[in-house]
Motif scaffolding. Structure first.
Motif, PDB file in Angstrom:
ATOM      1  N   LEU A  86       0.863  -1.182   0.000  1.00  0.00           N
ATOM      2  CA  LEU A  86       0.000   0.000   0.000  1.00  0.00           C
ATOM      3  C   LEU A  86       0.896   1.227   0.000  1.00  0.00           C
ATOM      4  CD1 LEU A  86      -2.834   1.268   0.277  1.00  0.00           C
ATOM      5  CD2 LEU A  86      -2.575   1.069   2.747  1.00  0.00           C
ATOM      6  N   THR A  87       0.746   2.086  -0.996  1.00  0.00           N
ATOM      7  CA  THR A  87       1.624   3.251  -1.090  1.00  0.00           C
ATOM      8  C   THR A  87       0.827   4.499  -1.416  1.00  0.00           C
ATOM      9  OG1 THR A  87       3.511   4.206  -2.294  1.00  0.00           O
ATOM     10  CG2 THR A  87       2.129   2.663  -3.504  1.00  0.00           C
ATOM     11  N   TYR A  88       1.183   5.582  -0.752  1.00  0.00           N
ATOM     12  CA  TYR A  88       0.496   6.852  -0.982  1.00  0.00           C
ATOM     13  C   TYR A  88       1.358   7.991  -0.468  1.00  0.00           C
ATOM     14  CZ  TYR A  88      -0.607   6.449   3.984  1.00  0.00           C
ATOM     15  OH  TYR A  88      -0.498   6.311   5.340  1.00  0.00           O
ATOM     16  N   ALA A  89       1.033   9.219  -0.921  1.00  0.00           N
ATOM     17  CA  ALA A  89       1.704  10.420  -0.446  1.00  0.00           C
ATOM     18  C   ALA A  89       0.712  11.267   0.333  1.00  0.00           C
ATOM     19  CB  ALA A  89       2.268  11.211  -1.624  1.00  0.00           C
ATOM     20  N   GLN A  90       1.186  11.876   1.413  1.00  0.00           N
ATOM     21  CA  GLN A  90       0.309  12.714   2.211  1.00  0.00           C
ATOM     22  C   GLN A  90       1.046  13.979   2.654  1.00  0.00           C
ATOM     23  OE1 GLN A  90      -0.472  10.241   5.802  1.00  0.00           O
ATOM     24  NE2 GLN A  90       0.648  11.834   6.885  1.00  0.00           N
ATOM     25  N   SER A  91       0.255  14.980   3.049  1.00  0.00           N
ATOM     26  CA  SER A  91       0.814  16.220   3.572  1.00  0.00           C
ATOM     27  C   SER A  91       1.163  16.041   5.051  1.00  0.00           C
ATOM     28  CB  SER A  91      -0.208  17.352   3.415  1.00  0.00           C
ATOM     29  OG  SER A  91      -1.380  17.047   4.167  1.00  0.00           O
ATOM     30  N   LEU A  92       1.764  17.050   5.644  1.00  0.00           N
ATOM     31  CA  LEU A  92       2.088  16.984   7.067  1.00  0.00           C
ATOM     32  C   LEU A  92       0.836  16.868   7.925  1.00  0.00           C
ATOM     33  CD1 LEU A  92       4.917  19.674   7.353  1.00  0.00           C
ATOM     34  CD2 LEU A  92       5.176  17.196   7.644  1.00  0.00           C
ATOM     35  N   ASP A  93      -0.290  17.403   7.430  1.00  0.00           N
ATOM     36  CA  ASP A  93      -1.535  17.300   8.193  1.00  0.00           C
ATOM     37  C   ASP A  93      -2.405  16.135   7.740  1.00  0.00           C
ATOM     38  OD1 ASP A  93      -1.929  18.654   5.818  1.00  0.00           O
ATOM     39  OD2 ASP A  93      -3.385  20.087   6.606  1.00  0.00           O
ATOM     40  N   GLY A  94      -1.776  15.127   7.107  1.00  0.00           N
ATOM     41  CA  GLY A  94      -2.450  13.867   6.838  1.00  0.00           C
ATOM     42  C   GLY A  94      -3.448  13.863   5.697  1.00  0.00           C
ATOM     43  N   LYS A  95      -3.305  14.791   4.745  1.00  0.00           N
ATOM     44  CA  LYS A  95      -4.236  14.854   3.613  1.00  0.00           C
ATOM     45  C   LYS A  95      -3.574  14.259   2.365  1.00  0.00           C
ATOM     46  CE  LYS A  95      -7.383  17.175   5.927  1.00  0.00           C
ATOM     47  NZ  LYS A  95      -6.648  17.529   7.150  1.00  0.00           N
ATOM     48  N   MET A 123       0.469  -3.551  -6.100  1.00  0.00           N
ATOM     49  CA  MET A 123       0.727  -2.228  -5.542  1.00  0.00           C
ATOM     50  C   MET A 123      -0.590  -1.462  -5.518  1.00  0.00           C
ATOM     51  SD  MET A 123       3.416   0.598  -6.971  1.00  0.00           S
ATOM     52  CE  MET A 123       3.464   2.288  -6.406  1.00  0.00           C
ATOM     53  N   VAL A 124      -0.996  -1.012  -4.343  1.00  0.00           N
ATOM     54  CA  VAL A 124      -2.263  -0.293  -4.176  1.00  0.00           C
ATOM     55  C   VAL A 124      -1.951   1.184  -3.981  1.00  0.00           C
ATOM     56  CG1 VAL A 124      -4.353  -0.056  -2.789  1.00  0.00           C
ATOM     57  CG2 VAL A 124      -3.338  -2.320  -3.143  1.00  0.00           C
ATOM     58  N   GLU A 125      -2.500   2.045  -4.863  1.00  0.00           N
ATOM     59  CA  GLU A 125      -2.175   3.473  -4.816  1.00  0.00           C
ATOM     60  C   GLU A 125      -3.307   4.363  -4.290  1.00  0.00           C
ATOM     61  OE1 GLU A 125      -0.318   5.473  -8.010  1.00  0.00           O
ATOM     62  OE2 GLU A 125       1.410   4.136  -8.081  1.00  0.00           O
ATOM     63  N   GLY A 126      -4.483   3.840  -4.038  1.00  0.00           N
ATOM     64  CA  GLY A 126      -5.528   4.710  -3.467  1.00  0.00           C
ATOM     65  C   GLY A 126      -6.801   4.705  -4.282  1.00  0.00           C
ATOM     66  N   GLY A 127      -7.718   5.603  -3.919  1.00  0.00           N
ATOM     67  CA  GLY A 127      -7.668   6.693  -2.966  1.00  0.00           C
ATOM     68  C   GLY A 127      -8.048   6.297  -1.543  1.00  0.00           C
ATOM     69  N   ALA A 128      -8.658   7.269  -0.832  1.00  0.00           N
ATOM     70  CA  ALA A 128      -8.874   7.123   0.601  1.00  0.00           C
ATOM     71  C   ALA A 128      -9.718   5.907   0.948  1.00  0.00           C
ATOM     72  CB  ALA A 128      -9.519   8.389   1.160  1.00  0.00           C
ATOM     73  N   SER A 129     -10.788   5.692   0.231  1.00  0.00           N
ATOM     74  CA  SER A 129     -11.666   4.560   0.520  1.00  0.00           C
ATOM     75  C   SER A 129     -10.944   3.236   0.307  1.00  0.00           C
ATOM     76  CB  SER A 129     -12.917   4.625  -0.369  1.00  0.00           C
ATOM     77  OG  SER A 129     -13.729   3.490  -0.173  1.00  0.00           O
ATOM     78  N   VAL A 130     -10.178   3.147  -0.774  1.00  0.00           N
ATOM     79  CA  VAL A 130      -9.426   1.919  -1.072  1.00  0.00           C
ATOM     80  C   VAL A 130      -8.341   1.705  -0.017  1.00  0.00           C
ATOM     81  CG1 VAL A 130      -7.850   0.832  -2.719  1.00  0.00           C
ATOM     82  CG2 VAL A 130      -9.922   1.967  -3.535  1.00  0.00           C
ATOM     83  N   ILE A 131      -7.637   2.768   0.371  1.00  0.00           N
ATOM     84  CA  ILE A 131      -6.604   2.661   1.400  1.00  0.00           C
ATOM     85  C   ILE A 131      -7.199   2.138   2.703  1.00  0.00           C
ATOM     86  CG2 ILE A 131      -5.069   4.003   2.902  1.00  0.00           C
ATOM     87  CD1 ILE A 131      -4.537   5.830   0.491  1.00  0.00           C
TER      88      ILE A 131
END
Length: 277
Positions: free
Chosen positions: A61-70, A209-217
């Motif tokens: 599971l891979t993703y990028a997020q901001s410092l505030d978790g978005k 490799m799972v890239e998202g989005g939020a619901s899938v993550i």
């Protein structure tokens, strides 16, 4: 007051990571089966390298997020979070996985290509198999995945939907005419496409490799089927936006495997801890 979009940070230039360093980092966190040659990193964890044969595909599971978790802006608006260096890591991850998956929400908001093209576009046989979870067949027929398939730079995308009356024959015909393969998949007790059933399909290969989005993550993390989480944290604040976990989702306990700076981003690799019920 929170802003609706992150300000562009003024960052100092960084040194580019060499291909050998990038490969060495990946060899230190992934099983040896991902690499057809002897490991270049002396720090490869013995437990991963000598893992027994698997009964199901390895799921990253891979993703990028901001410092505030978005992971996205307001309303799911696409915001590039990964810098050039961590983006190279993402494309190398795509290269070493057999298949790559996103949900239909990501298809609609981001129109991703889901291929490995950095630093150069890889030949078609080296590209991962794109898979889209799309219960009601909402994937646009104009998606770049379709165009890339016709240009022979991406494998024919597979769109998974629920069978029965919800699978519109008209939409299925339109998507297949545009370049996709539409397949039906079982649903689970919650009425969602079954991830366990997905991982039994041959087209997934030995690694996903799972890239998202939020619901899938959130769904994958809750399933207990994720083997490794690769999280890129960018030095930006988004404010109002889409969080990494869906509302009400219960995150699993994670155990740190590795962390490394890629340009201005921090990449953290964790392994979910399986709860004993």
């Amino acid at each position: 007051m929170c802003s609706s979009a992150p300000a562009t940070p003024q960052l100092l230039p960084t040194e580019l990571l060499s291909s050998e360093e990038l490969t060495g980092f990946l060899e230190s966190v992934f099983p040896r089966s991902f690499f057809p040659h002897p490991p270049t990193s002396p720090k490869s964890p013995k437990a991963l390298l000598t893992a027994p044969p698997r009964k199901r595909p390895f799921v990253t599971l891979t993703y990028a997020q901001s410092l505030d978790g978005k992971i996205a802006g307001p309303g799911g608006k696409q915001i590039r979070l990964s810098g050039d260096e961590s983006m190279r890591l993402t494309h190398r991850l795509r290269e070493i996985h057999d298949s790559i998956l996103v949900g239909v929400g990501t298809m609609i908001s981001d129109d991703p290509q889901l291929n490995a093209r950095l630093p150069v576009l890889l030949p078609l046989p080296s590209q991962p198999q794109p898979i889209i979870l799309d219960t009601n067949l909402r994937t646009p027929t104009s998606a770049r995945l379709m165009k890339n398939y016709h240009m022979r730079i991406t494998p024919r995308p597979i769109i998974l939907c629920e069978g029965g009356e919800k699978a519109s024959a008209e939409r299925k015909e339109a998507l297949e005419a545009s370049g996709a393969t539409v397949k039906e998949l079982e649903v689970d007790e919650q009425g969602r496409l079954s991830l366990e059933s997905l991982l039994k399909q041959e087209y997934v290969g030995q690694s996903l490799m799972v890239e998202g989005g939020a619901s899938v993550i959130s769904t994958f993390l809750a399933s207990g089927l994720v083997d490794l989480v690769v999280m890129t944290i960018a030095p930006v604040l988004i404010g109002d936006g889409v969080s990494m976990l869906s509302k009400g989702a219960i995150p699993p306990e994670l155990r740190l495997v590795a962390r490394k700076t890629f340009g201005h981003d921090i990449v953290i690799v964790c392994r979910p801890v399986q709860r004993v019920v």
